[in-house]
Design an enzyme around this catalytic site. Structure first.
Site, PDB file in Angstrom:
ATOM      1  N   GLY A   1     -38.796  58.476   1.398  1.00 31.56           N
ATOM      2  CA  GLY A   1     -37.488  58.382   2.022  1.00 31.56           C
ATOM      3  C   GLY A   1     -36.588  59.547   1.660  1.00 31.56           C
TER       4      GLY A   1
ATOM      5  N   ASP B   1     -35.326  51.327   5.749  1.00 37.40           N
ATOM      6  CA  ASP B   1     -33.902  51.425   6.063  1.00 37.40           C
ATOM      7  C   ASP B   1     -33.612  52.223   7.335  1.00 37.40           C
ATOM      8  OD1 ASP B   1     -33.539  50.106   3.629  1.00 37.40           O
ATOM      9  OD2 ASP B   1     -33.329  51.993   2.531  1.00 37.40           O
TER      10      ASP B   1
ATOM     11  N   ARG C   1     -25.027  23.597   9.157  1.00 35.90           N
ATOM     12  CA  ARG C   1     -24.628  24.482   8.064  1.00 35.90           C
ATOM     13  C   ARG C   1     -24.208  25.862   8.555  1.00 35.90           C
ATOM     14  NH1 ARG C   1     -29.776  22.685   4.355  1.00 35.90           N
ATOM     15  NH2 ARG C   1     -28.707  21.049   3.183  1.00 35.90           N
TER      16      ARG C   1
END
Length: 359
Positions: free
Chosen positions: A113, A138, A173
């Site tokens: 990366g 990412d 929820r």
């Protein structure tokens, strides 16, 4: 005889092995069987520093297309620490250069990366022949439309949201699903939209909790039994985003919760009487076998790296631009992050669908 070094550095992802296979097969077909020696360095740059490697055989690359992780192992070696000696006093960069020259390598292939490619660029500046391959879940490497590992992370995160959806609905929820992505929100944006999230919070779009409360209230008034909030691990509130860099870091470090997802969940509990839960897919987003798309682009990336080596076109990072695999100079990408543009068309379209971004 061509001698090629190869290493995988930084966080792991599902398509590292597939990409190495692509490089190896490409070299074999371009130079001929028996005309290339590949040296795999163990645990990333550590292997290059300490000369810990193995001479790879063709069979070592067989069966890797659908095998997750990395057969070479990996480790994190922060770029900012490159000029700091190891704990046992070894100067890192000189040691890496020494290993490269000792093996008489023609090229070093770095799968990694942002930080890994910054180090690759540094080695290139020191006279080594380097080719980089864009690895990260990412998707934050500047200069490429996509990185290998990203699509898999999106798939895993989306599946997690799918699973949360049914239990959230059953129990009425509010679920906060915290997604990986470091400082950028690519995975959260894609998985949030694909998973049908009601609220998506990204690092690039500082959020206002009042807007999040409003989104929950709106769903309640519509008779909706649940709300799903997808939050990127690097998301920050507007009041923190306005602070100077140093103070902003201090404010983030001062959070009393283990992560931003729990911080947001507690704020919602304090505002409503709703049952609020947190779900964190975590490192499952890195694990498992690569999907078809990552296998496809990894094979293409590997082939392009082999072509660069054949053409002696070094100091480059293999990238994908507008569906075409090409390469850009490492100096153009080193040290830059590719953030989600706040004017990204996908964000605007998501807002049209009624998704709240907290802005």
């Amino acid at each position: 005889m061509k001698k090629i070094g190869m290493l995988t550095s930084g966080g792991d992802c599902q398509a590292l092995n597939a990409t190495m296979r692509g490089v190896a097969k490409g070299l074999e077909n371009l130079f001929g069987i028996g005309e290339v020696e590949i040296y795999g360095f163990k645990d990333g740059y550590k292997g290059l520093i300490y000369g810990n490697y193995q001479k790879m055989k063709p069979m070592d690359f067989t069966g890797l297309l659908n095998k997750g992780g990395t057969i070479l192992g990996t480790s994190r070696m922060p770029f900012k620490m490159m000029d700091v000696p190891t704990d046992d006093g070894v100067e890192k960069v000189p040691a890496m250069i020494k290993t490269y020259k000792k093996l008489d390598l023609d090229c070093l292939v770095v799968l990694g990366g942002n930080g890994s490619q910054k180090t690759a660029h540094l080695l290139s500046q020191n006279g080594l022949n380097v080719v980089g391959l864009p690895k990260t879940i990412d998707n934050d490497i500047w200069g490429t439309d996509v990185t290998f590992g990203f699509q898999n992370a999106v798939d895993v995160a989306t599946h997690a949201i799918d699973c949360i959806y049914t239990t959230a609905e059953s129990h009425s929820r509010v679920f906060v699903v915290e997604i990986m992505g470091h400082k950028v929100g690519w995975i959260t944006l894609y998985a949030g939209i694909a998973g049908g999230a009601d609220v998506i919070l990204l690092p690039e779009v500082p959020y206002d909790m009042k807007k999040v409360y409003k989104a929950i209230e709106k769903r309640t008034k519509q008779g909706k039994r649940f709300t799903i909030i997808c939050v990127a691990e690097g998301a920050i509130p507007k009041e923190v985003a306005k602070l100077p860099k140093k103070e902003r870091k201090e404010a983030i470090a001062a959070l009393q919760h283990p992560s931003i997802g729990y911080e947001i969940a507690d704020q919602i509990r304090a505002k409503f009487s709703a049952d609020v839960r947190v779900a964190i897919p975590g490192h499952t987003q890195r694990g498992g076998s690569p999907d078809a798309y990552d296998r496809f682009i990894s094979s293409r990336f590997g082939a392009k790296a082999a072509e660069l080596i054949r053409d002696r076109d070094f100091g480059k990072l293999v990238v994908m631009l507008n569906g075409q695999v090409t390469a850009i100079p490492l100096e153009e990408t080193a040290g830059k992050l590719k953030y989600v543009d706040v004017d990204n068309q996908a964000i605007q379209e998501a807002k049209t669908l009624g998704i709240c971004f907290g802005d």
